[in-house]
Design a protein around this motif. Structure first.
Motif, PDB file in Angstrom:
ATOM      1  N   LYS A 102       0.811  -1.100  -0.038  1.00 60.76           N
ATOM      2  CA  LYS A 102      -0.061   0.080  -0.148  1.00 60.76           C
ATOM      3  C   LYS A 102       0.669   1.251   0.123  1.00 60.76           C
ATOM      4  CE  LYS A 102      -3.692   2.289   2.225  1.00 60.76           C
ATOM      5  NZ  LYS A 102      -4.598   2.306   3.519  1.00 60.76           N
ATOM      6  N   TRP A 103       0.401   2.094  -0.719  1.00 64.65           N
ATOM      7  CA  TRP A 103       1.329   3.585  -0.981  1.00 64.65           C
ATOM      8  C   TRP A 103       0.180   4.434  -0.705  1.00 64.65           C
ATOM      9  CZ3 TRP A 103       6.443   3.689  -2.270  1.00 64.65           C
ATOM     10  CH2 TRP A 103       6.839   2.598  -2.403  1.00 64.65           C
ATOM     11  N   ASP A 104       0.239   5.387   0.069  1.00 62.85           N
ATOM     12  CA  ASP A 104      -0.530   6.687   0.543  1.00 62.85           C
ATOM     13  C   ASP A 104      -0.174   7.712  -0.462  1.00 62.85           C
ATOM     14  OD1 ASP A 104      -2.270   5.295   2.316  1.00 62.85           O
ATOM     15  OD2 ASP A 104      -0.779   5.624   3.831  1.00 62.85           O
ATOM     16  N   ARG A 116      -6.801  12.630  -3.034  1.00 64.06           N
ATOM     17  CA  ARG A 116      -5.887  11.996  -2.071  1.00 64.06           C
ATOM     18  C   ARG A 116      -6.634  10.421  -1.974  1.00 64.06           C
ATOM     19  NH1 ARG A 116      -2.706  14.243  -2.787  1.00 64.06           N
ATOM     20  NH2 ARG A 116      -2.446  16.370  -2.370  1.00 64.06           N
ATOM     21  N   GLY A 117      -5.725   9.589  -1.728  1.00 65.14           N
ATOM     22  CA  GLY A 117      -6.094   8.044  -1.741  1.00 65.14           C
ATOM     23  C   GLY A 117      -4.969   7.279  -1.338  1.00 65.14           C
ATOM     24  N   TYR A 118      -5.153   6.076  -2.050  1.00 69.05           N
ATOM     25  CA  TYR A 118      -3.957   4.976  -1.955  1.00 69.05           C
ATOM     26  C   TYR A 118      -3.955   4.251  -3.079  1.00 69.05           C
ATOM     27  CZ  TYR A 118      -8.072   2.016  -1.017  1.00 69.05           C
ATOM     28  OH  TYR A 118      -9.100   1.227  -1.052  1.00 69.05           O
ATOM     29  N   PHE A 126       3.333   9.230  -4.419  1.00 71.07           N
ATOM     30  CA  PHE A 126       2.825   8.352  -3.229  1.00 71.07           C
ATOM     31  C   PHE A 126       3.926   7.841  -2.333  1.00 71.07           C
ATOM     32  CE2 PHE A 126       0.009   7.411  -6.930  1.00 71.07           C
ATOM     33  CZ  PHE A 126      -1.369   7.374  -6.204  1.00 71.07           C
ATOM     34  N   ARG A 169       5.218   5.375   1.425  1.00 72.70           N
ATOM     35  CA  ARG A 169       4.960   4.483   2.388  1.00 72.70           C
ATOM     36  C   ARG A 169       4.499   4.945   3.655  1.00 72.70           C
ATOM     37  NH1 ARG A 169       4.562  -0.645   0.352  1.00 72.70           N
ATOM     38  NH2 ARG A 169       5.959  -1.039  -1.263  1.00 72.70           N
TER      39      ARG A 169
END
Length: 162
Positions: free
Chosen positions: A33-35, A59-61, A160, A162
């Motif tokens: 997962k990358w934000d 914004r998200g992931y 993005f 971590r």
């Protein structure tokens, strides 16, 4: 007596994989997962203040899966939600995402839109995400940064971490 032999062989196999015998080791830093999201850099046809650019950003992931080279991208703006699934590939240390499904929830459409909140029209999002997204991994393997793209008249970049 067979159990210790089996355990020893399993330990050697795990050790070999972690020591670099895995031919797919190059993919591992990208998985997970990358934000972050889509950062608007310039709005040529409207107010271009830092606050306006931040409000139009999404914004998200991003989730990168090893199985079948799939990805999920979830982004939210002030009045829209974007969910994209697709395939990824790695070439020359660049991760390329190609959408196979784009879903946009504009929270009721134009009739229900709040004129005081920012909004990126669905056709502009579909056109932007209909093209491959190219991301590069930073040297410390903690950031994915994209090339500049156009989202309608806006200039943006994916970022993005971590």
């Amino acid at each position: 007596m067979t159990r210790p032999i089996w355990l020893a062989l399993a330990t050697v196999a795990v050790g070999a994989l972690s020591a670099g015998c895995n031919p797919n080791q190059q993919y591992v830093p990208y998985f997970g997962k990358w934000d972050g999201g889509l950062n608007i850099l310039e709005i040529p046809d409207g107010p271009n203040t830092p606050k306006d650019r931040e409000r139009e950003s999404l914004r998200g992931y991003l989730m990168i899966y090893g199985a079948r080279q799939k990805f999920d991208l979830h982004l939210e703006g002030e009045q829209e939600t974007l969910d994209i699934t697709g395939q990824w590939r790695l070439e020359k240390e660049r991760l390329t995402l190609k959408a196979t499904k784009i879903e946009i929830d504009d929270q009721g459409g134009e009739a229900f839109r709040d004129p005081n909140r920012k909004f990126i029209p669905g056709p502009e999002l579909r056109q932007a995400y209909g093209k491959p997204i190219v991301l590069k991994l930073s040297a410390d393997k903690l950031k994915l940064t994209g090339l500049k793209i156009s989202v309608g008249p806006r200039i943006a970049v994916h970022e993005f971490s971590r």
